[in-house]
Write an enzyme that holds these catalytic residues in place. Sequence first.
Site, short mmCIF file in Angstrom:
data_model
loop_
_atom_site.label_atom_id
_atom_site.label_comp_id
_atom_site.label_asym_id
_atom_site.label_seq_id
_atom_site.Cartn_x
_atom_site.Cartn_y
_atom_site.Cartn_z
CG HIS A 171 -1.78 -1.21 1.35
ND1 HIS A 171 -2.94 -1.43 0.65
CD2 HIS A 171 -1.59 -2.32 2.12
CE1 HIS A 171 -3.44 -2.61 0.97
NE2 HIS A 171 -2.64 -3.18 1.85
CB SER A 293 13.80 21.49 -15.94
OG SER A 293 12.96 22.62 -16.05
CE LYS A 299 12.50 18.48 -11.42
NZ LYS A 299 11.34 18.84 -12.26
CD GLU A 306 8.69 11.43 -15.50
OE1 GLU A 306 8.39 12.19 -16.45
OE2 GLU A 306 9.21 11.85 -14.45
CE LYS A 341 -1.81 -6.26 -42.97
NZ LYS A 341 -2.99 -7.13 -42.74
#
Length: 476
Positions: A171, A293, A299, A306, A341
Amino acid sequence: MSESKPATGESKVSESKLWGGRFTGGLDPLMQAFNDSLSFDKRMWRQDLRGSRAYATALVGAGLLTEAEASELHRGLDLVAAEWQSGSFVPAPSDEDIHTANERRLKELVGAPAAKLHTGRSRNDQVATDIRLWLMDYLSDELLPQLRRLINTLVSRAESETGVLMPGYTHLQRAQPVRWSHWLLSYASMLRRDCQRLADCRARTAVCPLGSGALAGNPFGVDRQALADALGFTSGVTWNSLDAVADRDFASEFQFAAAMLGNHLSRLAEDLILFCSKEFGFVTLSDAYSTGSSLMPQKKNADSLELIRGKTGRLCGHLVSLLMVQKSLPSAFNKDLQEDKEGLFDSADTVSAVVRIADGVVATLTVHPEACAGALSCDMLATDLAYYLVRRGVPFREAHAASGRCVALAEAKACQLHQLTFEDFRTVSEKFGEDVTQLWDFETSVEQYGAFGGTALESVRQQVAAFRRWLGDEQK
């Protein structure tokens, strides 16, 4: 009154189309483009030519071609293949699909014998043959080897990094301590199932429909088993011609297997996206599989992961699309099946890219043992308290309740579970001995899970050995 004649341009339809004899009018250009499939089914040029080579040989056996004619056809088919291989093949405006294109060019190269090649054969059994051959080749030559390499990468890391302990989660909450190796092998286990599914799919794909004609079968006694043997259809021939020309179960099965594989790698990606965040800090991705970024210089984004997660939706979409194409088709071939296809090819390209990127990510990431260990907390050993009591004869449900009361007591005293005293534990159960205060060791905790499949060191080593044996068998 004289019968009107079609315009000269329109009459050429009967000359350029495999089906043109019945028709006198030309196709609307919009319909021509709507109907044509060469832009995507040309991927099957190798398989289409292989099928034609085998069929030419079968026609010799049926007494419909001479050896000399078959030899000339084989020579021409080889020339067509060379053009495709070199990129010099030039499609004609009338080439609506790969079958038309190859037959048209063959006729240009060898002349009259080409007119006999399609005897008893329909594009219905021809395309069913081509797509099966294409998928068999793709699975054997590309996806299955790529997937085995990824599994080997996971197993190799698991084998060399057994000493790293980390939280296991349920969880998305910290649950029990496990080995990093155990986590890696959990994904190797999923991917092993994917390998098995894809291998099973290939076996069911390897059934030869050639010789089924348009729908009723072949009237010239071609040896269908010889065709299957020549083309590598190891699972024999189809049993019913009506079914053979319309069967796309194998394509649907592949689409499911690809979507399932994508789902497994999407889960791997999600875990690693969390693990490489500052909040976790368990791993660092290689710069080779990260981007930045355009605004925020600090970043480092896990775009590889992702995109794996995002492209899985694409795989699932292709599965649903193919199922919807088939769901209300009447028996035998229908043009709807031309829609089988593009999704199939795109799924193949997508899932191969996903597997290869996942392999690169796993092979090059850096794991941080200190950060993994730092996320462990003694409340994760609450189950160990219950097991302690079980080993002292307390029924598990009673032991579980007692452990829960210990957790509640620690919360009431605003302390950690391991900070409770021996006397505190005795207020919960007289079965606690003074050695209860020695439970708070994470290595000891993981080592109790020694049954095969567990996270104890020896169990992890056994899993690695089992994977090594399986990978070795797969290479045979």
